[in-house]
Enzyme design. Structure first.
Site, PDB file in Angstrom:
ATOM      1  N   HIS A 121       0.723  -1.010  -0.059  1.00 28.44           N
ATOM      2  CA  HIS A 121      -0.076   0.273   0.107  1.00 28.44           C
ATOM      3  C   HIS A 121       1.366   1.117  -0.135  1.00 28.44           C
ATOM      4  CE1 HIS A 121      -2.579   3.056   1.363  1.00 28.44           C
ATOM      5  NE2 HIS A 121      -3.854   2.285   2.286  1.00 28.44           N
ATOM      6  N   ASP A 197       2.937  -4.821   8.421  1.00 29.65           N
ATOM      7  CA  ASP A 197       1.587  -3.704   7.885  1.00 29.65           C
ATOM      8  C   ASP A 197       0.632  -4.969   8.318  1.00 29.65           C
ATOM      9  OD1 ASP A 197      -0.730  -2.695   7.410  1.00 29.65           O
ATOM     10  OD2 ASP A 197       0.105  -1.630   5.334  1.00 29.65           O
ATOM     11  N   GLN A 200      -4.478  -5.681   7.164  1.00 25.10           N
ATOM     12  CA  GLN A 200      -5.468  -6.336   6.575  1.00 25.10           C
ATOM     13  C   GLN A 200      -5.503  -8.006   6.976  1.00 25.10           C
ATOM     14  OE1 GLN A 200      -8.035  -4.876   4.719  1.00 25.10           O
ATOM     15  NE2 GLN A 200      -7.444  -3.073   3.116  1.00 25.10           N
ATOM     16  N   LYS A 223     -10.445  -0.098  10.455  1.00 29.81           N
ATOM     17  CA  LYS A 223     -10.629  -1.507   9.459  1.00 29.81           C
ATOM     18  C   LYS A 223     -11.293  -2.674  10.015  1.00 29.81           C
ATOM     19  CE  LYS A 223      -7.691  -0.116   5.970  1.00 29.81           C
ATOM     20  NZ  LYS A 223      -7.892   0.155   5.003  1.00 29.81           N
ATOM     21  N   CYS A 384      -5.029   2.642  -3.735  1.00 28.95           N
ATOM     22  CA  CYS A 384      -3.139   3.282  -2.987  1.00 28.95           C
ATOM     23  C   CYS A 384      -2.303   1.824  -3.053  1.00 28.95           C
ATOM     24  CB  CYS A 384      -3.445   3.188  -2.111  1.00 28.95           C
ATOM     25  SG  CYS A 384      -5.034   4.437  -1.365  1.00 28.95           S
TER      26      CYS A 384
HETATM   27  C1  LIG Z   1      -2.470  -2.816   3.098  1.00 29.04           C
HETATM   28  C2  LIG Z   1      -3.172  -2.147   4.047  1.00 29.04           C
HETATM   29  N1  LIG Z   1      -1.742  -1.140   4.847  1.00 29.04           N
HETATM   30  C3  LIG Z   1      -2.517   0.167   5.020  1.00 29.04           C
HETATM   31  C4  LIG Z   1      -3.460   0.852   4.878  1.00 29.04           C
HETATM   32  C5  LIG Z   1      -3.728   2.114   5.283  1.00 29.04           C
HETATM   33  O1  LIG Z   1      -4.061   2.473   6.229  1.00 29.04           O
HETATM   34  P1  LIG Z   1      -4.846   3.772   6.854  1.00 29.04           P
HETATM   35  O2  LIG Z   1      -5.727   4.536   5.906  1.00 29.04           O
HETATM   36  O3  LIG Z   1      -5.827   3.477   8.079  1.00 29.04           O
HETATM   37  O4  LIG Z   1      -4.026   3.983   7.650  1.00 29.04           O
HETATM   38  C6  LIG Z   1      -4.488  -0.134   4.016  1.00 29.04           C
HETATM   39  C7  LIG Z   1      -5.428   0.611   3.667  1.00 29.04           C
HETATM   40  O5  LIG Z   1      -6.815   0.505   3.198  1.00 29.04           O
HETATM   41  C8  LIG Z   1      -4.060  -0.667   3.986  1.00 29.04           C
HETATM   42  O6  LIG Z   1      -5.005  -1.591   3.175  1.00 29.04           O
END
Ligand SMILES: Cc1ncc(COP(=O)(O)O)c(C=O)c1O
Lengths: 427, 127
Positions: A121, A197, A200, A223, A384
Protein backbone atom coordinates in the site's frame (compact mmCIF):
# COMPACT_ATOMS: atom_id res chain seq x y z
CA UNK A 1 -19.98 -20.31 12.97
CA UNK A 2 -20.66 -16.85 11.65
CA UNK A 3 -24.27 -16.00 10.93
CA UNK A 4 -24.21 -12.84 8.80
CA UNK A 5 -27.92 -12.16 9.24
CA UNK A 6 -27.62 -12.21 13.01
CA UNK A 7 -24.48 -10.09 12.85
CA UNK A 8 -26.17 -7.54 10.59
CA UNK A 9 -28.72 -6.85 13.31
CA UNK A 10 -25.89 -5.25 15.34
CA UNK A 11 -25.18 -2.77 12.53
CA UNK A 12 -27.83 -0.04 12.22
CA UNK A 13 -26.54 1.03 8.81
CA UNK A 14 -28.00 -2.11 7.23
CA UNK A 15 -31.49 -0.75 7.94
CA UNK A 16 -31.11 1.90 5.30
CA UNK A 17 -31.79 1.68 1.62
CA UNK A 18 -29.61 2.76 -1.26
CA UNK A 19 -31.64 3.97 -4.24
CA UNK A 20 -34.48 1.68 -3.26
CA UNK A 21 -32.30 -1.40 -2.66
CA UNK A 22 -30.91 -2.99 0.47
CA UNK A 23 -27.33 -1.92 1.19
CA UNK A 24 -24.82 -4.54 0.11
CA UNK A 25 -21.58 -3.27 1.59
CA UNK A 26 -18.53 -4.73 -0.13
CA UNK A 27 -15.81 -2.25 0.80
CA UNK A 28 -14.66 -3.42 4.21
CA UNK A 29 -11.03 -3.45 3.11
CA UNK A 30 -11.35 0.35 2.92
CA UNK A 31 -13.27 0.67 6.17
CA UNK A 32 -15.75 -1.51 8.02
CA UNK A 33 -19.21 -0.68 9.30
CA UNK A 34 -19.61 -0.13 13.05
CA UNK A 35 -21.73 -2.23 15.40
CA UNK A 36 -23.97 -0.59 17.94
CA UNK A 37 -21.70 -1.91 20.74
CA UNK A 38 -18.82 0.25 19.48
CA UNK A 39 -20.92 3.37 19.04
CA UNK A 40 -22.50 2.83 22.48
CA UNK A 41 -19.10 2.55 24.16
CA UNK A 42 -18.11 5.90 22.68
CA UNK A 43 -21.40 7.55 23.60
CA UNK A 44 -21.22 6.13 27.10
CA UNK A 45 -17.75 7.56 27.56
CA UNK A 46 -18.87 11.02 26.44
CA UNK A 47 -22.06 10.95 28.50
CA UNK A 48 -20.52 9.62 31.68
CA UNK A 49 -16.74 9.84 31.95
CA UNK A 50 -15.52 12.48 29.52
CA UNK A 51 -12.38 14.23 30.80
CA UNK A 52 -8.68 14.33 30.01
CA UNK A 53 -6.47 11.35 30.82
CA UNK A 54 -3.36 11.05 33.01
CA UNK A 55 -3.87 14.46 34.60
CA UNK A 56 -6.89 15.07 36.74
CA UNK A 57 -7.10 13.96 40.33
CA UNK A 58 -10.85 13.59 40.34
CA UNK A 59 -13.33 10.79 39.71
CA UNK A 60 -14.16 11.14 36.05
CA UNK A 61 -10.57 11.78 34.98
CA UNK A 62 -9.51 8.67 36.84
CA UNK A 63 -12.31 6.77 35.08
CA UNK A 64 -11.23 8.07 31.71
CA UNK A 65 -7.62 7.09 32.42
CA UNK A 66 -8.72 3.62 33.50
CA UNK A 67 -10.80 3.16 30.35
CA UNK A 68 -7.93 4.34 28.18
CA UNK A 69 -5.39 2.07 29.89
CA UNK A 70 -7.79 -0.89 29.82
CA UNK A 71 -8.22 -0.37 26.07
CA UNK A 72 -4.48 -0.61 25.60
CA UNK A 73 -4.43 -3.80 27.64
CA UNK A 74 -7.30 -5.28 25.64
CA UNK A 75 -5.71 -4.51 22.26
CA UNK A 76 -2.41 -5.91 23.51
CA UNK A 77 -4.04 -9.25 24.43
CA UNK A 78 -5.92 -9.37 21.15
CA UNK A 79 -2.73 -9.49 19.06
CA UNK A 80 -0.85 -11.76 21.45
CA UNK A 81 1.42 -9.10 22.90
CA UNK A 82 2.54 -10.03 26.42
CA UNK A 83 3.03 -6.46 27.65
CA UNK A 84 0.64 -3.58 27.02
CA UNK A 85 3.57 -1.14 27.05
CA UNK A 86 4.25 -2.47 23.56
CA UNK A 87 1.09 -0.81 22.24
CA UNK A 88 1.31 2.81 21.04
CA UNK A 89 -1.95 4.46 20.03
CA UNK A 90 -1.66 6.39 16.79
CA UNK A 91 -4.18 7.64 14.23
CA UNK A 92 -3.98 4.73 11.78
CA UNK A 93 -1.61 2.31 10.07
CA UNK A 94 -0.30 5.15 7.94
CA UNK A 95 0.77 7.12 10.99
CA UNK A 96 2.39 4.05 12.52
CA UNK A 97 4.48 3.52 9.37
CA UNK A 98 5.44 7.21 9.23
CA UNK A 99 6.39 6.95 12.89
CA UNK A 100 8.75 4.09 12.03
CA UNK A 101 10.23 5.81 9.01
CA UNK A 102 10.97 8.86 11.16
CA UNK A 103 12.27 7.14 14.27
CA UNK A 104 14.15 4.21 12.73
CA UNK A 105 15.27 6.46 9.89
CA UNK A 106 17.25 8.66 12.30
CA UNK A 107 19.97 6.04 12.61
CA UNK A 108 20.19 5.11 8.92
CA UNK A 109 23.04 6.38 6.81
CA UNK A 110 23.96 6.61 3.15
CA UNK A 111 23.96 3.25 1.40
CA UNK A 112 21.66 1.56 3.92
CA UNK A 113 18.83 -0.37 2.32
CA UNK A 114 15.16 -0.93 3.06
CA UNK A 115 13.41 -3.94 1.57
CA UNK A 116 9.74 -3.57 0.65
CA UNK A 117 7.56 -5.33 -1.94
CA UNK A 118 5.73 -4.30 -5.10
CA UNK A 119 2.41 -5.19 -3.47
CA UNK A 120 2.66 -2.57 -0.70
CA UNK A 121 0.00 0.00 0.00
CA UNK A 122 1.27 3.55 -0.62
CA UNK A 123 1.51 3.99 3.16
CA UNK A 124 4.31 1.40 3.25
CA UNK A 125 6.18 2.99 0.35
CA UNK A 126 5.95 6.77 0.54
CA UNK A 127 7.21 7.25 4.14
CA UNK A 128 10.32 5.22 3.25
CA UNK A 129 10.89 7.31 0.12
CA UNK A 130 11.40 10.29 2.47
CA UNK A 131 14.65 8.62 3.59
CA UNK A 132 16.11 8.72 0.09
CA UNK A 133 17.33 12.22 0.93
CA UNK A 134 19.80 10.59 3.31
CA UNK A 135 21.07 8.28 0.58
CA UNK A 136 19.00 5.32 1.80
CA UNK A 137 18.08 2.90 -0.99
CA UNK A 138 14.74 1.14 -1.41
CA UNK A 139 14.48 -2.30 -2.92
CA UNK A 140 11.28 -4.09 -3.85
CA UNK A 141 10.53 -7.80 -3.72
CA UNK A 142 8.63 -8.93 -6.80
CA UNK A 143 5.56 -11.14 -7.06
CA UNK A 144 5.14 -14.32 -9.06
CA UNK A 145 2.47 -14.79 -11.73
CA UNK A 146 0.20 -16.40 -9.14
CA UNK A 147 0.18 -13.16 -7.12
CA UNK A 148 2.33 -14.62 -4.34
CA UNK A 149 5.44 -12.93 -3.04
CA UNK A 150 8.57 -14.29 -4.73
CA UNK A 151 10.61 -15.56 -1.80
CA UNK A 152 13.61 -16.37 -4.00
CA UNK A 153 13.60 -12.76 -5.14
CA UNK A 154 13.43 -11.66 -1.49
CA UNK A 155 16.45 -13.79 -0.62
CA UNK A 156 18.39 -12.37 -3.53
CA UNK A 157 17.59 -8.76 -2.61
CA UNK A 158 18.25 -8.87 1.12
CA UNK A 159 21.84 -7.90 1.90
CA UNK A 160 24.12 -6.88 4.74
CA UNK A 161 23.04 -3.29 4.06
CA UNK A 162 19.36 -4.15 4.54
CA UNK A 163 18.48 -2.46 7.83
CA UNK A 164 14.72 -2.77 7.56
CA UNK A 165 12.33 -5.24 5.94
CA UNK A 166 8.78 -3.90 5.89
CA UNK A 167 6.00 -5.95 4.31
CA UNK A 168 2.27 -6.20 4.26
CA UNK A 169 0.76 -9.26 5.91
CA UNK A 170 -2.18 -9.31 3.48
CA UNK A 171 -2.34 -7.42 0.17
CA UNK A 172 -5.35 -5.10 -0.03
CA UNK A 173 -5.60 -5.66 -3.79
CA UNK A 174 -4.53 -9.25 -4.43
CA UNK A 175 -5.58 -10.64 -1.08
CA UNK A 176 -2.28 -12.53 -0.93
CA UNK A 177 -1.37 -13.67 2.58
CA UNK A 178 2.38 -13.43 2.98
CA UNK A 179 4.33 -15.97 5.07
CA UNK A 180 5.42 -13.31 7.54
CA UNK A 181 6.76 -15.73 10.12
CA UNK A 182 9.16 -17.27 7.61
CA UNK A 183 10.12 -13.86 6.22
CA UNK A 184 10.70 -12.58 9.76
CA UNK A 185 13.17 -15.40 10.32
CA UNK A 186 15.03 -14.49 7.13
CA UNK A 187 15.07 -10.81 8.10
CA UNK A 188 16.33 -11.51 11.62
CA UNK A 189 19.04 -13.91 10.46
CA UNK A 190 20.17 -11.04 8.31
CA UNK A 191 20.12 -8.63 11.26
CA UNK A 192 17.29 -6.52 9.81
CA UNK A 193 14.41 -4.98 11.71
CA UNK A 194 11.16 -6.64 10.57
CA UNK A 195 7.96 -4.61 10.24
CA UNK A 196 4.55 -6.05 9.34
CA UNK A 197 1.73 -3.94 7.95
CA UNK A 198 -1.19 -5.69 9.61
CA UNK A 199 -3.92 -3.35 8.29
CA UNK A 200 -5.57 -6.18 6.32
CA UNK A 201 -4.74 -9.09 8.61
CA UNK A 202 -5.52 -8.09 12.20
CA UNK A 203 -9.20 -7.44 11.36
CA UNK A 204 -9.65 -10.69 9.47
CA UNK A 205 -7.67 -13.56 11.02
CA UNK A 206 -5.99 -14.65 14.23
CA UNK A 207 -2.77 -12.64 14.50
CA UNK A 208 -0.17 -13.30 17.18
CA UNK A 209 2.75 -10.89 17.14
CA UNK A 210 4.87 -13.07 19.42
CA UNK A 211 4.37 -16.06 17.16
CA UNK A 212 5.13 -14.06 14.02
CA UNK A 213 8.16 -12.62 15.79
CA UNK A 214 7.95 -9.24 14.07
CA UNK A 215 9.62 -6.24 15.66
CA UNK A 216 6.79 -3.87 14.76
CA UNK A 217 3.26 -4.10 13.46
CA UNK A 218 0.93 -1.36 12.21
CA UNK A 219 -2.87 -1.49 11.90
CA UNK A 220 -5.97 0.70 11.86
CA UNK A 221 -9.01 0.60 14.13
CA UNK A 222 -11.49 1.67 11.46
CA UNK A 223 -10.82 -1.46 9.40
CA UNK A 224 -11.82 -3.70 12.32
CA UNK A 225 -15.20 -2.30 13.40
CA UNK A 226 -13.61 0.53 15.41
CA UNK A 227 -13.89 4.27 14.88
CA UNK A 228 -11.64 6.21 12.54
CA UNK A 229 -8.72 8.20 13.94
CA UNK A 230 -7.37 5.40 16.12
CA UNK A 231 -4.69 2.95 15.08
CA UNK A 232 -1.98 0.89 16.66
CA UNK A 233 1.75 0.60 16.49
CA UNK A 234 2.99 -2.55 18.19
CA UNK A 235 6.69 -2.70 18.98
CA UNK A 236 8.88 -5.21 20.84
CA UNK A 237 9.54 -3.47 24.12
CA UNK A 238 13.32 -3.02 24.10
CA UNK A 239 13.42 -1.90 20.52
CA UNK A 240 10.44 0.41 20.92
CA UNK A 241 11.85 1.83 24.13
CA UNK A 242 15.15 2.63 22.42
CA UNK A 243 13.51 4.90 19.84
CA UNK A 244 13.54 8.67 19.90
CA UNK A 245 10.07 10.26 20.32
CA UNK A 246 8.12 10.92 17.13
CA UNK A 247 6.36 14.07 18.32
CA UNK A 248 7.01 16.38 21.23
CA UNK A 249 4.54 18.07 23.55
CA UNK A 250 2.41 17.38 26.57
CA UNK A 251 1.88 13.89 28.07
CA UNK A 252 5.11 12.56 26.59
CA UNK A 253 7.54 14.32 28.96
CA UNK A 254 8.76 13.75 32.48
CA UNK A 255 10.40 17.11 33.05
CA UNK A 256 10.78 20.17 30.86
CA UNK A 257 13.12 23.12 31.20
CA UNK A 258 13.57 25.86 28.67
CA UNK A 259 16.63 24.13 27.25
CA UNK A 260 15.78 20.45 27.34
CA UNK A 261 13.38 17.75 28.39
CA UNK A 262 13.31 14.19 29.62
CA UNK A 263 10.80 11.69 28.33
CA UNK A 264 7.96 9.88 29.95
CA UNK A 265 8.02 6.06 30.01
CA UNK A 266 7.20 3.99 26.93
CA UNK A 267 4.54 4.01 25.50
CA UNK A 268 3.46 7.44 26.80
CA UNK A 269 6.67 8.96 25.49
CA UNK A 270 5.28 8.29 22.01
CA UNK A 271 1.82 9.74 22.63
CA UNK A 272 2.31 13.49 22.65
CA UNK A 273 -0.74 15.62 23.34
CA UNK A 274 -4.22 14.61 24.40
CA UNK A 275 -4.82 11.23 22.79
CA UNK A 276 -7.89 9.94 20.96
CA UNK A 277 -9.53 8.65 24.15
CA UNK A 278 -12.89 7.96 22.56
CA UNK A 279 -11.12 6.14 19.73
CA UNK A 280 -9.20 3.84 22.05
CA UNK A 281 -12.40 3.02 23.95
CA UNK A 282 -14.28 2.35 20.71
CA UNK A 283 -11.45 0.16 19.42
CA UNK A 284 -11.52 -1.82 22.64
CA UNK A 285 -15.26 -2.42 22.19
CA UNK A 286 -14.55 -3.56 18.61
CA UNK A 287 -11.93 -5.99 19.89
CA UNK A 288 -14.50 -7.39 22.35
CA UNK A 289 -16.98 -7.85 19.52
CA UNK A 290 -14.46 -9.69 17.34
CA UNK A 291 -13.23 -11.82 20.21
CA UNK A 292 -16.84 -12.79 20.88
CA UNK A 293 -17.12 -14.11 17.33
CA UNK A 294 -13.71 -15.76 17.41
CA UNK A 295 -11.07 -14.77 14.87
CA UNK A 296 -10.82 -18.37 13.63
CA UNK A 297 -14.50 -18.14 12.73
CA UNK A 298 -14.06 -14.79 11.04
CA UNK A 299 -11.27 -16.22 8.93
CA UNK A 300 -13.25 -19.34 8.04
CA UNK A 301 -16.27 -17.29 7.04
CA UNK A 302 -14.20 -15.15 4.66
CA UNK A 303 -12.52 -18.21 3.17
CA UNK A 304 -15.94 -19.71 2.46
CA UNK A 305 -17.12 -16.50 0.82
CA UNK A 306 -14.02 -16.16 -1.37
CA UNK A 307 -14.31 -19.78 -2.38
CA UNK A 308 -17.94 -19.14 -3.36
CA UNK A 309 -16.86 -16.00 -5.29
CA UNK A 310 -14.30 -17.96 -7.30
CA UNK A 311 -16.96 -20.56 -8.13
CA UNK A 312 -19.48 -17.86 -9.16
CA UNK A 313 -16.81 -16.18 -11.27
CA UNK A 314 -16.60 -19.26 -13.48
CA UNK A 315 -20.35 -20.03 -13.48
CA UNK A 316 -21.41 -16.48 -14.26
CA UNK A 317 -19.90 -16.61 -17.75
CA UNK A 318 -19.31 -12.86 -17.77
CA UNK A 319 -17.25 -12.18 -20.86
CA UNK A 320 -13.71 -10.87 -20.32
CA UNK A 321 -14.05 -11.07 -16.53
CA UNK A 322 -10.53 -11.29 -15.07
CA UNK A 323 -9.51 -11.28 -11.42
CA UNK A 324 -6.24 -11.03 -9.55
CA UNK A 325 -4.50 -12.80 -6.72
CA UNK A 326 -3.92 -16.38 -5.62
CA UNK A 327 -6.55 -19.00 -6.51
CA UNK A 328 -5.98 -20.97 -3.31
CA UNK A 329 -8.35 -19.64 -0.62
CA UNK A 330 -5.90 -20.73 2.09
CA UNK A 331 -3.41 -18.23 0.67
CA UNK A 332 -5.81 -15.36 0.30
CA UNK A 333 -7.83 -12.92 2.38
CA UNK A 334 -11.36 -11.72 1.76
CA UNK A 335 -10.80 -9.43 -1.21
CA UNK A 336 -11.77 -9.93 -4.84
CA UNK A 337 -10.24 -7.50 -7.35
CA UNK A 338 -11.44 -7.83 -10.92
CA UNK A 339 -11.96 -6.19 -14.29
CA UNK A 340 -14.43 -6.67 -17.10
CA UNK A 341 -11.79 -6.37 -19.79
CA UNK A 342 -8.55 -4.72 -18.81
CA UNK A 343 -7.64 -1.12 -19.48
CA UNK A 344 -3.89 -0.93 -19.90
CA UNK A 345 -1.81 2.15 -19.10
CA UNK A 346 -1.27 4.49 -22.00
CA UNK A 347 1.98 3.96 -23.80
CA UNK A 348 3.02 7.52 -24.55
CA UNK A 349 5.24 6.38 -27.41
CA UNK A 350 2.33 4.81 -29.19
CA UNK A 351 0.13 7.07 -31.25
CA UNK A 352 -3.47 7.00 -30.12
CA UNK A 353 -5.62 5.76 -32.96
CA UNK A 354 -8.96 4.06 -33.37
CA UNK A 355 -7.15 0.74 -33.72
CA UNK A 356 -4.83 1.18 -30.76
CA UNK A 357 -7.65 1.88 -28.31
CA UNK A 358 -9.23 -1.14 -26.69
CA UNK A 359 -12.90 -0.39 -26.43
CA UNK A 360 -14.41 -3.58 -25.09
CA UNK A 361 -13.35 -3.06 -21.49
CA UNK A 362 -15.71 -1.55 -18.93
CA UNK A 363 -13.90 1.00 -16.81
CA UNK A 364 -13.95 0.25 -13.06
CA UNK A 365 -15.50 3.69 -12.45
CA UNK A 366 -18.49 2.65 -14.51
CA UNK A 367 -18.65 -0.69 -12.72
CA UNK A 368 -18.72 0.95 -9.28
CA UNK A 369 -21.16 3.69 -10.28
CA UNK A 370 -23.55 1.22 -11.89
CA UNK A 371 -23.33 -1.25 -9.00
CA UNK A 372 -24.23 1.58 -6.66
CA UNK A 373 -27.54 1.94 -8.48
CA UNK A 374 -28.34 -1.62 -7.34
CA UNK A 375 -27.33 -0.88 -3.74
CA UNK A 376 -23.84 -2.41 -3.91
CA UNK A 377 -20.87 -0.47 -2.52
CA UNK A 378 -17.60 -1.55 -4.09
CA UNK A 379 -14.31 0.20 -4.63
CA UNK A 380 -12.80 1.14 -7.98
CA UNK A 381 -9.45 2.65 -8.80
CA UNK A 382 -5.83 1.89 -8.00
CA UNK A 383 -6.52 0.97 -4.34
CA UNK A 384 -3.53 3.02 -3.14
CA UNK A 385 -1.16 0.57 -4.82
CA UNK A 386 -0.12 2.24 -8.06
CA UNK A 387 3.16 0.28 -8.35
CA UNK A 388 1.22 -2.99 -8.11
CA UNK A 389 -1.19 -1.83 -10.83
CA UNK A 390 1.79 -1.07 -13.06
CA UNK A 391 3.15 -4.50 -12.34
CA UNK A 392 -0.19 -6.05 -13.33
CA UNK A 393 -0.30 -3.85 -16.45
CA UNK A 394 -3.62 -2.24 -15.57
CA UNK A 395 -4.67 1.30 -14.66
CA UNK A 396 -7.35 0.31 -12.20
CA UNK A 397 -9.63 -2.45 -11.02
CA UNK A 398 -12.84 -2.96 -9.13
CA UNK A 399 -12.65 -4.54 -5.70
CA UNK A 400 -15.24 -6.29 -3.60
CA UNK A 401 -14.07 -7.04 -0.07
CA UNK A 402 -15.86 -9.14 2.51
CA UNK A 403 -16.39 -9.19 6.23
CA UNK A 404 -18.47 -10.78 8.97
CA UNK A 405 -21.76 -9.21 7.83
CA UNK A 406 -21.47 -10.40 4.22
CA UNK A 407 -23.32 -13.46 3.01
CA UNK A 408 -23.63 -15.65 -0.05
CA UNK A 409 -26.65 -13.55 -1.03
CA UNK A 410 -24.30 -10.56 -1.24
CA UNK A 411 -22.05 -12.52 -3.59
CA UNK A 412 -25.07 -13.48 -5.69
CA UNK A 413 -26.13 -9.82 -5.79
CA UNK A 414 -22.63 -8.89 -6.96
CA UNK A 415 -22.60 -11.28 -9.89
CA UNK A 416 -26.22 -10.53 -10.87
CA UNK A 417 -25.36 -6.84 -10.98
CA UNK A 418 -22.13 -7.45 -12.92
CA UNK A 419 -24.13 -9.21 -15.64
CA UNK A 420 -26.31 -6.12 -15.98
CA UNK A 421 -23.25 -3.86 -16.04
CA UNK A 422 -21.78 -5.82 -18.85
CA UNK A 423 -25.02 -5.55 -20.87
CA UNK A 424 -25.19 -1.81 -20.32
CA UNK A 425 -21.61 -0.85 -20.98
CA UNK A 426 -19.92 -3.23 -23.35
CA UNK A 427 -19.72 -1.66 -26.77
CA UNK B 1 -38.15 7.44 -16.58
CA UNK B 2 -36.93 10.36 -14.49
CA UNK B 3 -35.06 13.25 -16.12
CA UNK B 4 -31.91 11.89 -14.58
CA UNK B 5 -32.45 8.42 -16.07
CA UNK B 6 -33.11 9.98 -19.45
CA UNK B 7 -29.95 12.06 -19.29
CA UNK B 8 -28.00 8.97 -18.17
CA UNK B 9 -29.31 7.15 -21.23
CA UNK B 10 -28.19 10.03 -23.49
CA UNK B 11 -24.71 9.98 -21.95
CA UNK B 12 -24.53 6.21 -22.36
CA UNK B 13 -25.52 6.55 -26.02
CA UNK B 14 -22.63 8.96 -26.59
CA UNK B 15 -20.34 6.43 -24.90
CA UNK B 16 -21.58 3.45 -26.92
CA UNK B 17 -21.73 5.29 -30.24
CA UNK B 18 -19.43 8.25 -29.91
CA UNK B 19 -19.83 11.11 -32.38
CA UNK B 20 -16.80 12.46 -34.28
CA UNK B 21 -14.75 9.39 -33.40
CA UNK B 22 -11.35 8.97 -35.03
CA UNK B 23 -8.32 11.05 -35.96
CA UNK B 24 -7.99 13.77 -38.60
CA UNK B 25 -5.30 13.14 -41.19
CA UNK B 26 -5.02 16.84 -42.00
CA UNK B 27 -5.27 18.15 -38.44
CA UNK B 28 -3.94 21.63 -37.65
CA UNK B 29 -3.33 20.53 -34.10
CA UNK B 30 -3.70 17.25 -32.20
CA UNK B 31 -3.15 16.73 -28.47
CA UNK B 32 -3.57 13.94 -25.93
CA UNK B 33 -4.39 14.23 -22.24
CA UNK B 34 -4.74 11.50 -19.67
CA UNK B 35 -5.55 11.13 -16.02
CA UNK B 36 -2.85 8.94 -14.46
CA UNK B 37 -5.09 8.04 -11.55
CA UNK B 38 -7.72 6.21 -13.57
CA UNK B 39 -6.07 5.92 -16.97
CA UNK B 40 -8.74 7.85 -18.85
CA UNK B 41 -7.23 9.15 -22.08
CA UNK B 42 -8.52 11.46 -24.80
CA UNK B 43 -6.90 12.67 -28.01
CA UNK B 44 -8.50 15.55 -29.89
CA UNK B 45 -7.50 16.61 -33.39
CA UNK B 46 -8.71 19.91 -34.79
CA UNK B 47 -8.75 21.31 -38.31
CA UNK B 48 -8.76 25.08 -37.93
CA UNK B 49 -9.46 27.32 -40.91
CA UNK B 50 -10.23 31.05 -40.96
CA UNK B 51 -10.23 31.19 -37.17
CA UNK B 52 -12.87 28.49 -36.80
CA UNK B 53 -13.15 24.76 -36.16
CA UNK B 54 -13.66 23.32 -39.62
CA UNK B 55 -13.51 19.72 -38.36
CA UNK B 56 -12.84 17.87 -35.14
CA UNK B 57 -12.38 14.24 -34.12
CA UNK B 58 -11.45 12.43 -30.96
CA UNK B 59 -10.23 9.00 -29.87
CA UNK B 60 -9.89 7.83 -26.35
CA UNK B 61 -10.40 5.19 -23.75
CA UNK B 62 -11.72 5.22 -20.26
CA UNK B 63 -14.97 5.46 -18.39
CA UNK B 64 -18.30 6.37 -19.91
CA UNK B 65 -18.25 9.88 -18.47
CA UNK B 66 -14.85 10.77 -19.93
CA UNK B 67 -15.67 9.36 -23.35
CA UNK B 68 -19.25 10.65 -23.56
CA UNK B 69 -18.08 14.11 -22.57
CA UNK B 70 -15.54 14.06 -25.41
CA UNK B 71 -18.26 13.04 -27.84
CA UNK B 72 -20.60 15.79 -26.63
CA UNK B 73 -17.87 18.43 -26.52
CA UNK B 74 -16.73 17.73 -30.07
CA UNK B 75 -20.36 18.06 -31.24
CA UNK B 76 -20.56 21.34 -29.42
CA UNK B 77 -17.43 22.95 -30.89
CA UNK B 78 -17.91 21.81 -34.48
CA UNK B 79 -18.00 24.91 -36.70
CA UNK B 80 -17.46 27.34 -33.83
CA UNK B 81 -15.01 30.23 -34.07
CA UNK B 82 -12.04 30.34 -31.70
CA UNK B 83 -13.72 33.37 -30.08
CA UNK B 84 -16.82 31.29 -29.36
CA UNK B 85 -14.70 28.48 -27.86
CA UNK B 86 -13.59 30.89 -25.16
CA UNK B 87 -17.11 30.85 -23.78
CA UNK B 88 -16.85 27.19 -22.90
CA UNK B 89 -15.74 26.81 -19.32
CA UNK B 90 -15.59 23.95 -16.81
CA UNK B 91 -19.01 24.64 -15.42
CA UNK B 92 -20.67 24.58 -18.81
CA UNK B 93 -19.05 21.21 -19.55
CA UNK B 94 -20.37 19.74 -16.30
CA UNK B 95 -23.80 21.18 -17.18
CA UNK B 96 -23.57 19.61 -20.61
CA UNK B 97 -23.19 16.14 -19.05
CA UNK B 98 -26.22 16.96 -16.91
CA UNK B 99 -25.68 14.23 -14.31
CA UNK B 100 -24.95 14.49 -10.64
CA UNK B 101 -21.21 13.77 -10.55
CA UNK B 102 -19.05 13.36 -7.48
CA UNK B 103 -15.70 15.17 -7.29
CA UNK B 104 -13.68 12.26 -8.69
CA UNK B 105 -15.96 11.84 -11.69
CA UNK B 106 -15.92 15.57 -12.43
CA UNK B 107 -12.27 15.03 -13.32
CA UNK B 108 -13.40 12.40 -15.83
CA UNK B 109 -15.97 14.80 -17.25
CA UNK B 110 -13.38 17.55 -17.67
CA UNK B 111 -10.70 15.48 -19.39
CA UNK B 112 -11.88 16.35 -22.91
CA UNK B 113 -12.22 20.02 -21.94
CA UNK B 114 -8.62 20.04 -20.70
CA UNK B 115 -7.48 18.34 -23.89
CA UNK B 116 -9.26 21.00 -25.93
CA UNK B 117 -7.59 23.77 -23.91
CA UNK B 118 -4.24 22.14 -24.59
CA UNK B 119 -5.01 22.09 -28.34
CA UNK B 120 -5.99 25.77 -28.36
CA UNK B 121 -2.88 26.77 -26.48
CA UNK B 122 -0.69 24.76 -28.82
CA UNK B 123 -2.41 26.28 -31.85
CA UNK B 124 -2.00 29.82 -30.55
CA UNK B 125 1.67 29.41 -29.71
CA UNK B 126 2.31 28.04 -33.20
CA UNK B 127 0.71 31.07 -34.88
C1 LIG C 1 -2.45 -3.00 3.41
C2 LIG C 1 -2.79 -1.63 3.92
N1 LIG C 1 -1.87 -0.92 4.59
C3 LIG C 1 -2.13 0.29 5.07
C4 LIG C 1 -3.33 0.91 4.88
C5 LIG C 1 -3.53 2.29 5.39
O1 LIG C 1 -4.55 2.35 6.32
P1 LIG C 1 -5.00 3.76 6.89
O2 LIG C 1 -5.50 4.55 5.72
O3 LIG C 1 -6.08 3.42 7.85
O4 LIG C 1 -3.82 4.38 7.53
C6 LIG C 1 -4.32 0.22 4.17
C7 LIG C 1 -5.62 0.88 3.93
O5 LIG C 1 -6.23 0.81 2.89
C8 LIG C 1 -4.04 -1.07 3.69
O6 LIG C 1 -4.97 -1.76 3.00
Amino acid sequence: MINPEEIKSHFPIFNREIKGNRLVYLDSAATTQKPVEVVDAIVDYYYNSNSNVHRGIYTISEEATELYDASRENVSHFIGSKDSRQIVFVRNATEALNFLSYTLGRSLTEGDEILLSVMEHHSNIVPWQFLKEKGVRLKFVDIGSDGNLDLEDLKSKISKRTKIVSLTHVSNLLGTINPVKEIGRIAHENGSVFIVDGAQSVPHMPVDVEDIGCDFMAFSGHKMLGPSGIGVLYGKFDLLDSLHPFMGGGEMIREVSLEESTWNDTPLKFEAGTPNIEGAIGLSAAVDFLRGLGMENVRRHEMELVSYVLQKEIESGIKDLVSYGPREVQERGGVYSFNIGEIHPLDLNRKLSVESVETSAVHPHDVAADLDSYGLSIRSGHHCAMPLNNKLGIVASSRASFYIYNSREDVNALFDALKKVQKAFVR
Amino acid sequence: MSDNDMQAEIVLEHYREPHNYGTLENATVSMTESNPVCGDTVNISLLIEDGAVKDVKFVGKGCSISQASASMLTDRIMGKSLEELKEIDEESVIDMIGLKLGPSREKCALLSFNTLQKCIKEYQSSQ
